[in-house]
Design an enzyme around this catalytic site. Structure first.
Site, PDB file in Angstrom:
ATOM      1  N   GLY A 453       0.830  -1.206   0.000  1.00 31.53           N
ATOM      2  CA  GLY A 453       0.000   0.000   0.000  1.00 31.53           C
ATOM      3  C   GLY A 453       0.853   1.239   0.000  1.00 31.53           C
ATOM      4  O   GLY A 453       2.064   1.170   0.237  1.00 31.53           O
ATOM      5  N   PRO A 454       0.241   2.402  -0.224  1.00 25.45           N
ATOM      6  CA  PRO A 454       1.000   3.653  -0.267  1.00 25.45           C
ATOM      7  C   PRO A 454       1.613   3.973   1.102  1.00 25.45           C
ATOM      8  O   PRO A 454       1.221   3.376   2.108  1.00 25.45           O
ATOM      9  CB  PRO A 454      -0.042   4.698  -0.653  1.00 25.45           C
ATOM     10  CG  PRO A 454      -1.307   3.983  -0.889  1.00 25.45           C
ATOM     11  CD  PRO A 454      -1.187   2.585  -0.443  1.00 25.45           C
ATOM     12  N   PRO A 455       2.542   4.923   1.178  1.00 29.69           N
ATOM     13  CA  PRO A 455       3.180   5.252   2.458  1.00 29.69           C
ATOM     14  C   PRO A 455       2.168   5.789   3.472  1.00 29.69           C
ATOM     15  O   PRO A 455       1.179   6.418   3.097  1.00 29.69           O
ATOM     16  CB  PRO A 455       4.179   6.359   2.091  1.00 29.69           C
ATOM     17  CG  PRO A 455       4.317   6.323   0.615  1.00 29.69           C
ATOM     18  CD  PRO A 455       3.088   5.724   0.063  1.00 29.69           C
ATOM     19  N   GLY A 456       2.445   5.526   4.742  1.00 28.55           N
ATOM     20  CA  GLY A 456       1.639   6.080   5.837  1.00 28.55           C
ATOM     21  C   GLY A 456       0.264   5.467   5.966  1.00 28.55           C
ATOM     22  O   GLY A 456      -0.638   6.038   6.557  1.00 28.55           O
ATOM     23  N   GLY A 458      -0.315   2.441   7.327  1.00 27.67           N
ATOM     24  CA  GLY A 458      -0.410   1.622   8.531  1.00 27.67           C
ATOM     25  C   GLY A 458       0.237   0.245   8.420  1.00 27.67           C
ATOM     26  O   GLY A 458       0.031  -0.602   9.301  1.00 27.67           O
ATOM     27  N   LYS A 459       1.050   0.024   7.390  1.00 26.71           N
ATOM     28  CA  LYS A 459       1.642  -1.317   7.217  1.00 26.71           C
ATOM     29  C   LYS A 459       2.564  -1.651   8.390  1.00 26.71           C
ATOM     30  O   LYS A 459       2.468  -2.716   8.988  1.00 26.71           O
ATOM     31  CB  LYS A 459       2.430  -1.375   5.892  1.00 26.71           C
ATOM     32  CG  LYS A 459       1.575  -1.087   4.682  1.00 26.71           C
ATOM     33  CD  LYS A 459       2.359  -1.156   3.407  1.00 26.71           C
ATOM     34  CE  LYS A 459       3.412  -0.103   3.248  1.00 26.71           C
ATOM     35  NZ  LYS A 459       2.932   1.259   3.102  1.00 26.71           N
ATOM     36  N   SER A 783      -2.397   4.918 -19.745  1.00 27.98           N
ATOM     37  CA  SER A 783      -3.743   5.254 -19.297  1.00 27.98           C
ATOM     38  C   SER A 783      -4.096   6.730 -19.466  1.00 27.98           C
ATOM     39  O   SER A 783      -5.211   7.139 -19.187  1.00 27.98           O
ATOM     40  CB  SER A 783      -3.933   4.825 -17.839  1.00 27.98           C
ATOM     41  OG  SER A 783      -3.111   5.610 -17.038  1.00 27.98           O
ATOM     42  N   LYS A 826      -7.148   5.625  -8.320  1.00 29.46           N
ATOM     43  CA  LYS A 826      -7.368   6.786  -9.185  1.00 29.46           C
ATOM     44  C   LYS A 826      -8.666   7.494  -8.796  1.00 29.46           C
ATOM     45  O   LYS A 826      -8.730   8.718  -8.761  1.00 29.46           O
ATOM     46  CB  LYS A 826      -7.414   6.344 -10.644  1.00 29.46           C
ATOM     47  CG  LYS A 826      -6.040   6.005 -11.184  1.00 29.46           C
ATOM     48  CD  LYS A 826      -6.116   5.547 -12.618  1.00 29.46           C
ATOM     49  CE  LYS A 826      -4.717   5.251 -13.145  1.00 29.46           C
ATOM     50  NZ  LYS A 826      -4.751   4.637 -14.457  1.00 29.46           N
TER      51      LYS A 826
HETATM   52  N1  ATP Z   1      -5.971   2.759  10.240  1.00 28.79           N
HETATM   53  C1  ATP Z   1      -5.179   3.384  11.113  1.00 28.79           C
HETATM   54  N2  ATP Z   1      -5.573   3.593  12.375  1.00 28.79           N
HETATM   55  C2  ATP Z   1      -4.781   4.224  13.252  1.00 28.79           C
HETATM   56  N3  ATP Z   1      -3.561   4.695  12.987  1.00 28.79           N
HETATM   57  C3  ATP Z   1      -3.098   4.526  11.745  1.00 28.79           C
HETATM   58  C4  ATP Z   1      -3.879   3.845  10.745  1.00 28.79           C
HETATM   59  N4  ATP Z   1      -3.172   3.823   9.598  1.00 28.79           N
HETATM   60  C5  ATP Z   1      -1.995   4.426   9.857  1.00 28.79           C
HETATM   61  N5  ATP Z   1      -1.945   4.826  11.133  1.00 28.79           N
HETATM   62  C6  ATP Z   1      -0.823   5.536  11.784  1.00 28.79           C
HETATM   63  O1  ATP Z   1      -0.134   6.281  10.790  1.00 28.79           O
HETATM   64  C7  ATP Z   1       1.246   6.311  11.047  1.00 28.79           C
HETATM   65  C8  ATP Z   1       2.005   5.860   9.845  1.00 28.79           C
HETATM   66  O2  ATP Z   1       1.770   4.456   9.648  1.00 28.79           O
HETATM   67  P1  ATP Z   1       2.909   3.420   9.245  1.00 28.79           P
HETATM   68  O3  ATP Z   1       4.257   3.902   9.654  1.00 28.79           O
HETATM   69  O4  ATP Z   1       2.499   2.073   9.744  1.00 28.79           O
HETATM   70  O5  ATP Z   1       2.784   3.503   7.683  1.00 28.79           O
HETATM   71  P2  ATP Z   1       3.428   2.555   6.563  1.00 28.79           P
HETATM   72  O6  ATP Z   1       2.305   2.097   5.713  1.00 28.79           O
HETATM   73  O7  ATP Z   1       4.281   1.531   7.185  1.00 28.79           O
HETATM   74  O8  ATP Z   1       4.285   3.617   5.751  1.00 28.79           O
HETATM   75  P3  ATP Z   1       5.643   3.357   4.875  1.00 28.79           P
HETATM   76  O9  ATP Z   1       5.249   2.658   3.598  1.00 28.79           O
HETATM   77  O10 ATP Z   1       6.115   4.753   4.595  1.00 28.79           O
HETATM   78  O11 ATP Z   1       6.584   2.575   5.736  1.00 28.79           O
HETATM   79  C9  ATP Z   1       1.482   5.437  12.255  1.00 28.79           C
HETATM   80  O12 ATP Z   1       1.567   6.236  13.409  1.00 28.79           O
HETATM   81  C10 ATP Z   1       0.213   4.584  12.326  1.00 28.79           C
HETATM   82  O13 ATP Z   1      -0.060   4.202  13.645  1.00 28.79           O
END
Ligand code: ATP
EC number: 3.4.21.53
Length: 877
Positions: A453-456, A458-459, A783, A826
């Protein structure tokens, strides 16, 4: 002779038969022990022979035997003794195989890596030699036994051998007395593609590079290069008469023989001789032998310069030795025997570990090496570092896991808003894995869990929750930009500054064999001349073989099967396919504005306040304020930027509060509420305010939609038509596929000029300029076809484009609209950009099930099959 092998073709029978057939042939059976027979075999004829041969095998150690050499050996082992005797009694031919120790093999392998050749692996097969600790090289030499001298007292035989040609071992069969082998003659090749650096003659200017073609005359020129260096070497290392004699003889030799001959004269390291034996490419052998000669010439010069310095050094070493021994004696007097203490300490730690017998044996060998080494031996420090690392690994120690699926579910819910399908999939995955692991030896292995998934989004935090719920420690390994295999598998200990790979280091840090290891950003793995880390990861992640993972530094089998690997990536298309095949992929999609609001309200903001010891209700952020942060201060698929904004507010709040009342206690602090108007104070001017220009219907400006690894984005396409000569200019860092889409759109419009009421257009008198802003970002893909066509048609017809319409779709030459990928992301981008209508290819309608209901409610989605339908929706009359 007793025969052992019965299953395959019996080489013993075959040898007996062949010897019988040739008994009346040319070989003199009558030669007696002690006689010297003549060299009977002609190399050129042997090289032409395509048939396999069967003959006895004689093995040599410590030094290898090259084809052009005539040398005498003392055979001490009975198998080689018997081989020589058998050969001598029959046709004289024997296969000389070289045995190498593990260290020598590593040395040879490292040497090949340092050579400026395209070879990165051993250019010959190897196999263990029976029960010994030696490895047998499958490239050896067919030699003729010229004489035999038995030494009954020592039970050994002195054999005089004449090397003939290189050969490859195909099969070996043995009984208690003899090794018989089936072999095939190896011819040299002169493949130039394997040449990395040119063969160059400074005097004649002759150069042979990987791209050039080898002519007959080039072989003579190659020989001239060799002569140049070798003759110089002879002049400096032999007396004048000997040198002249050698130069006279050498002219008769074929090039291959000449190289072997030089290898016998010039001092070489064992690995270099082995290299000369196994390297079939004649030119690479020339290349390396020139290198060896040059080195020796350089060394000659150095040697004389060093003579004096060495004399001084020896004096210093002697002095150091005396001092060191004195210190040792004094220490003993003080009964402060630290060395013994250290050794005892290692022994104790070794005894406490739960190790496989072979691992224990190897570590005991290292301990013995340390015990035997002189105190000032530089190798000792390296061995101690190695032991320190290996003994600090967990070796079977497990964290007390508590597998409690409801608890996992609880932990995921407690830390993450929404993501219902994702959480469900994770729980299902863990259940499957647990059941499979519970039944030992169950068929097949569990796939890897991969979060894409995209950055940030929650992965990482999901992985953290899983580890916490399972009560296993978490180690994160970031793979972004890793392009060196050694980062995963470690360096061989022979390298200076060698270190173990990151997997082993992670286990050392968490101190147990069942942690959760998060392999972050696997899609950003690189590949370079230092190897392919993806290949190393394959071994780490493959459940079939990772119970015996071998890090190059540790060099012992290590069990990784208990580790729970979780992999994350931003996009799947750059994940190495072999790894992708082994993954159970879970996609995490962009959040809607409402989801972001809830995440901020329920999770991010309370978490931040708690981190500075404030109560959640002490500082209130209104929903409007949060929505404003989301839309005006962030433009992202996840919530990372949003979290950063909230952190900034928090930081400033903390300073404000304490500046106002520095003496007050935390509980005395007043309650605060932050509204939309306060945001400029905390966060400055909003970077994503609505730009009026973008909100107008314009001619030749169309909103496209694109998918990138950070999620979906809107992409504006601009077109201007001006006077010119029929050229199409494309700017904005467009890739080839996008450029082709522009040409397709242009051709389609010209082909439909009559229907589109453009028949008066003088195509050859105008230039068209297509631009996609944000020129620093590369853009590509098919696209944008419909977007480009709409912008072109709008610019040509003068019809304005509705600014709240976005579109995506591949255009064909016949005006049909073909499906695209990443529809979900998109549409989310269009939703974020506050579009009201999105035109999509009809074939993508099936993907709408995946799209969030909130997005579908807000957007008017128009599926189309033909470009004209796009124009009907997007263009004003
Ligand atoms: N669904 C959610 N509920 C609560 N907090 C969330 C949720 N999604 C993301 N967060 C919070 O957002 C912040 C960023 O999430 P995280 O670091 O896990 O992203 P990531 O997908 O791993 O990004 P990257 O690809 O850049 O590593 C964290 O503090 C996380 O707890």
């Amino acid at each position: 002779m007793t025969k052992k092998q019965d299953n395959s073709t019996n080489l013993f029978d075959e040898y007996a038969q062949r010897m019988q057939d040739t008994a009346d042939g040319a070989w003199e059976n009558s030669v007696q022990d002690g006689d010297v027979s003549e060299v009977f075999y002609d190399r050129a004829t042997l090289l032409k022979s395509k048939k396999t041969m069967v003959m006895p095998q004689l093995t040599v150690r410590n030094n290898c035997f090259l084809p052009a050499i005539c040398a005498s050996f003392e055979c001490k082992d009975s198998l080689s003794n018997n081989a020589a005797a058998q050969a001598f009694a029959n046709n004289g031919l024997v296969f000389v195989a070289t045995l190498v120790s593990e260290d020598e093999l590593v040395d040879l392998d490292n040497f090949i890596h340092t050579q400026p050749l395209t070879h990165t692996v051993l250019p010959c097969a190897v196999s263990p030699y029976k029960d010994s600790n030696f490895t047998m090289l499958h490239t050896g030499v067919i030699a003729q036994v010229l004489s035999l001298q038995m030494d009954e007292d020592n039970n050994s035989t002195r054999v005089l051998l004449q090397g003939l040609v290189r050969a490859e071992l195909l099969e070996i069969q043995s009984d208690d007395n003899l090794d018989l082998v089936k072999i095939k003659v190896l011819n040299d090749n002169t493949n130039l593609s394997q040449l990395k650096l040119p063969i160059y003659n400074g005097q004649t200017g002759f150069t042979l590079t990987a791209g050039s073609k080898l002519k007959k005359s080039d072989l003579q020129a190659v020989r001239d290069v060799l002569n140049l260096y070798f003759h110089k070497w002879l002049m400096e290392n032999r007396n004048r008469d000997d040198a002249a004699k050698i130069i006279g003889n050498e002219e008769q030799m074929p090039l291959a023989t000449y190289i072997d001959y030089i290898a016998e004269q010039v001092p070489l390291f064992p690995r270099e001789r082995l290299f000369c034996l196994i390297m079939r490419n004649l030119l690479l052998r020339v290349y390396s032998i020139v290198d060896f000669i040059q080195r020796d010439l350089g060394l000659g010069l150095l040697r004389s310069q060093l003579d004096k310095k060495v004399g001084d050094m020896i004096k210093k070493e002697q002095r150091d030795y005396v001092i060191r021994n004195t210190i040792k004696a004094l220490k003993q007097q003080l009964s402060d025997n630290t060395e013994t203490d250290e050794l005892d300490n290692y022994k104790k730690r070794l005894a406490e570990l739960n190790l496989l017998p072979e691992v224990r044996r190897q570590l005991e060998n290292v301990l013995q090496k340390i015990a035997k080494a002189a105190p000032n031996n530089p190798e000792v420090a390296g061995l101690q570092d190695y032991l320190d690392l290996v003994l600090s690994l967990p070796w079977g120690k497990l964290a007390p896991e508590c597998f409690d699926l409801p608890k996992v579910q609880e932990s995921l819910d407690a830390n993450h808003f929404g993501l219902v399908k994702v959480k469900k999939r994770i729980v299902e995955y863990l259940a499957m894995r647990h059941l499979k692991e519970a039944k030992k030896n169950s068929a097949g292995t569990v796939e890897l869990l991969c979060l894409i998934g995209p950055p940030g989004i929650g992965k990482t935090s999901i992985a953290r929750s899983i580890a916490a719920a399972l009560n296993r420690p978490l180690a994160t390994i970031s793979l972004g930009g890793v392009d060196d295999e050694a980062e995963i598998r470690g360096h061989r200990r022979t390298y200076i500054g060698a270190m173990p790979g990151r997997i082993i280091k992670a286990l050392q840090t968490v101190d147990c064999d069942n942690p959760v290891i998060l392999l972050d950003e696997i899609d950003k793995l690189g590949i370079s001349s230092k190897g392919d880390p993806a290949a190393a990861l394959l071994e780490v992640l493959d459940g079939e073989q990772n119970d015996k993972f071998r890090d190059n530094y540790v060099d012992l089998p290590y069990d990784l099967s208990k580790v729970l690997f979780i992999v994350t990536a931003n996009s799947y298309d750059t994940i190495p396919p072999a790894l992708y095949d082994r993954m159970d992929v879970i996609n995490l999609d962009s959040y809607t504005e409402n989801e972001k609001l809830q995440i901020a309200k329920r999770f991010l903001w309370p978490k931040l306040l708690r981190s500075i010891n404030l109560e959640v209700n002490q500082i209130k952020l209104s929903d409007t304020c949060l929505r404003n942060i989301i839309s005006a201060y962030t433009a992202e698929a996840g919530v990372r930027q949003l979290e950063r904004c909230l952190k900034t507010i928090c930081r400033k709040l903390a300073a404000d509060l304490l500046l106002r009342d520095s003496a007050g206690t935390i509980t005395d602090l007043p309650s605060l509420s932050i509204g939309k108007k306060d945001l400029v104070n905390y966060l400055g001017t909003a970077p994503y305010q609505d730009d009026e220009l973008h909100r107008k219907d314009l001619v030749g400006v169309v909103n496209g939609l694109a998918w990138t690894y950070i999620g979906g984005v809107t992409l504006e396409v601009e077109v201007k038509i001006c006077k010119g000569s029929g050229k199409i200019n494309l700017t904005g860092n467009l890739g080839d596929v996008m450029k082709e889409s522009a040409t397709v759109a242009w051709t389609y419009i010209i082909s439909q000029a009559d229907t589109l009421k453009l028949s008066d257009t003088k195509w050859n008198e105008l230039d068209v300029h297509i631009h996609i802003p944000e020129g620093a970002t590369p853009k590509d893909g098919p696209s944008a076809g419909v977007t480009l066509a709409t912008a072109l048609y709008s610019a040509l017809s003068g019809r304005k484009v509705k600014h709240k319409v976005a579109m995506t779709g591949e255009l064909t030459l016949t005006g049909r609209v073909f499906p695209i990928g990443g529809l979900k992301e998109k549409l989310m981008a269009a939703y974020r950009a506050k579009m009201d209508t999105v035109i999509i290819p009809k074939a993508n309608v099936k993907d709408l099930d995946e799209v969030d209901n909130e997005v579908k409610k807000v957007l008017h989605i128009v599926p189309v099959k033909q470009i004209e339908e796009v124009w009907q929706t997007a263009l004003l009359p």
